[in-house]
Design a protein around this motif. Structure first.
Motif, PDB file in Angstrom:
ATOM      1  N   ARG A 158     -34.555 -85.675 -35.584  1.00 54.48           N
ATOM      2  CA  ARG A 158     -34.160 -84.881 -36.753  1.00 54.48           C
ATOM      3  C   ARG A 158     -32.956 -84.007 -36.416  1.00 54.48           C
ATOM      4  NH1 ARG A 158     -35.599 -79.750 -38.389  1.00 54.48           N
ATOM      5  NH2 ARG A 158     -35.408 -79.324 -40.628  1.00 54.48           N
ATOM      6  N   LEU A 159     -32.977 -83.381 -35.238  1.00 49.07           N
ATOM      7  CA  LEU A 159     -31.861 -82.536 -34.821  1.00 49.07           C
ATOM      8  C   LEU A 159     -30.592 -83.362 -34.636  1.00 49.07           C
ATOM      9  CD1 LEU A 159     -30.789 -79.792 -33.950  1.00 49.07           C
ATOM     10  CD2 LEU A 159     -31.605 -80.275 -31.632  1.00 49.07           C
ATOM     11  N   ALA A 160     -30.737 -84.559 -34.033  1.00 49.43           N
ATOM     12  CA  ALA A 160     -29.576 -85.424 -33.837  1.00 49.43           C
ATOM     13  C   ALA A 160     -28.967 -85.821 -35.181  1.00 49.43           C
ATOM     14  CB  ALA A 160     -29.980 -86.663 -33.050  1.00 49.43           C
ATOM     15  N   ALA A 162     -25.227 -84.896 -36.396  1.00 55.01           N
ATOM     16  CA  ALA A 162     -24.314 -85.949 -36.836  1.00 55.01           C
ATOM     17  C   ALA A 162     -23.781 -85.662 -38.231  1.00 55.01           C
ATOM     18  CB  ALA A 162     -25.019 -87.300 -36.807  1.00 55.01           C
ATOM     19  N   ARG A 163     -24.652 -85.186 -39.124  1.00 55.09           N
ATOM     20  CA  ARG A 163     -24.218 -84.847 -40.480  1.00 55.09           C
ATOM     21  C   ARG A 163     -23.230 -83.682 -40.463  1.00 55.09           C
ATOM     22  NH1 ARG A 163     -26.328 -85.570 -45.544  1.00 55.09           N
ATOM     23  NH2 ARG A 163     -26.865 -87.621 -44.699  1.00 55.09           N
ATOM     24  N   ALA A 164     -23.493 -82.684 -39.610  1.00 51.36           N
ATOM     25  CA  ALA A 164     -22.591 -81.536 -39.521  1.00 51.36           C
ATOM     26  C   ALA A 164     -21.215 -81.963 -39.011  1.00 51.36           C
ATOM     27  CB  ALA A 164     -23.190 -80.479 -38.600  1.00 51.36           C
ATOM     28  N   ARG A 165     -21.193 -82.851 -38.020  1.00 46.66           N
ATOM     29  CA  ARG A 165     -19.919 -83.334 -37.494  1.00 46.66           C
ATOM     30  C   ARG A 165     -19.165 -84.143 -38.541  1.00 46.66           C
ATOM     31  NH1 ARG A 165     -22.117 -85.236 -31.500  1.00 46.66           N
ATOM     32  NH2 ARG A 165     -22.068 -83.145 -30.541  1.00 46.66           N
ATOM     33  N   GLU A 166     -19.908 -84.944 -39.300  1.00 47.96           N
ATOM     34  CA  GLU A 166     -19.275 -85.734 -40.359  1.00 47.96           C
ATOM     35  C   GLU A 166     -18.675 -84.824 -41.419  1.00 47.96           C
ATOM     36  OE1 GLU A 166     -20.491 -89.107 -43.714  1.00 47.96           O
ATOM     37  OE2 GLU A 166     -21.890 -88.554 -42.123  1.00 47.96           O
TER      38      GLU A 166
END
Length: 230
Positions: free
Chosen positions: A69-71, A75-79
């Motif tokens: 879930r954290l990963a 990933a969403r934050a980086r996107e």
């Protein structure tokens, strides 16, 4: 004299009370180790394991779920961060565009690349002409959408794909549709992908909404011209 067997509801209530007590007193089995010898601990694997080992395995599975879930969140934050950078770059480029051909080329090249998409379409109509085109397939298909303020992402039916993208729509299965509102005109910007999962209803639309606002503002000074075709 035999004691009456408790009913199913009574047995369930007793089990609930026992469970609540054990949760409230996690050191109970430490203080009463003899209980461990009289109970069964389900573990779903062959061979005997201790309660501690079973608890460790449960914790490891829970930890794996939380890590995934954290990963996903990272990933969403980086996107999202990458999208913000792209939006800023596009905004800077749009500031210096002053002719239709340049604007069309910039938007088509940038949006297809940044969204990893295969098709792009601009469909704009003068407000005065909308009432005179009651049988236009595009107006009928997207009339309600033109008054929206937020972008829409998701799968695209073959009929709407062809209406939006023409012959290229045969291979388009999902799209992001962004409302465009400018002086005297309403319409949509559609970004199409051959991947049916590329644009999904669960996607955030903040970036697309800002993109639509920026393009709408630019169209107040520079028209799209021939770029309205696919």
């Amino acid at each position: 004299m035999h004691q009456a067997k408790p009913s199913q509801d009574e047995a369930f209530d007793q089990e609930r009370q026992v469970a609540e007590y054990l949760i409230a007193h996690p050191d109970f089995l430490t203080r009463h180790p003899e209980v461990l010898g009289a109970i069964e601990v389900p573990h779903g694997i062959q061979g005997a394991v201790s309660l501690i080992e079973y608890q460790v395995r449960l914790l490891r599975r829970q930890l794996a779920v939380e890590r995934n879930r954290l990963a996903h969140l990272i990933a969403r934050a980086r996107e999202n961060e990458a999208l913000v950078i792209r939006l800023h770059r596009l905004f800077l480029q749009l500031m210096v565009v002053n002719d239709s051909a340049h604007l069309c080329h910039l938007l088509r090249e940038t949006l297809l690349r940044d969204f990893n998409a295969e098709a792009l379409a601009f469909k704009l109509f003068a407000h005065a002409s909308l009432d005179r085109r009651p049988h236009d397939p595009l107006v009928n298909a997207f009339a309600d959408f033109m008054d929206r303020r937020n972008a829409l992402c998701g799968p695209l039916s073959p009929e709407r794909a062809r209406t939006l993208f023409g012959a290229a729509g045969m291979g388009i299965h999902s799209a992001a549709i962004v409302p465009i509102q400018t002086e005297g005109q309403s319409g949509i910007l559609a970004i199409g992908s051959a991947d049916a999962t590329r644009f999904s209803p669960e996607m955030g639309t903040d970036f697309l909404n800002r993109l639509g606002e920026i393009i709408s503002q630019k169209l107040r000074t520079v028209r799209l011209g021939h770029c309205e075709s696919t």
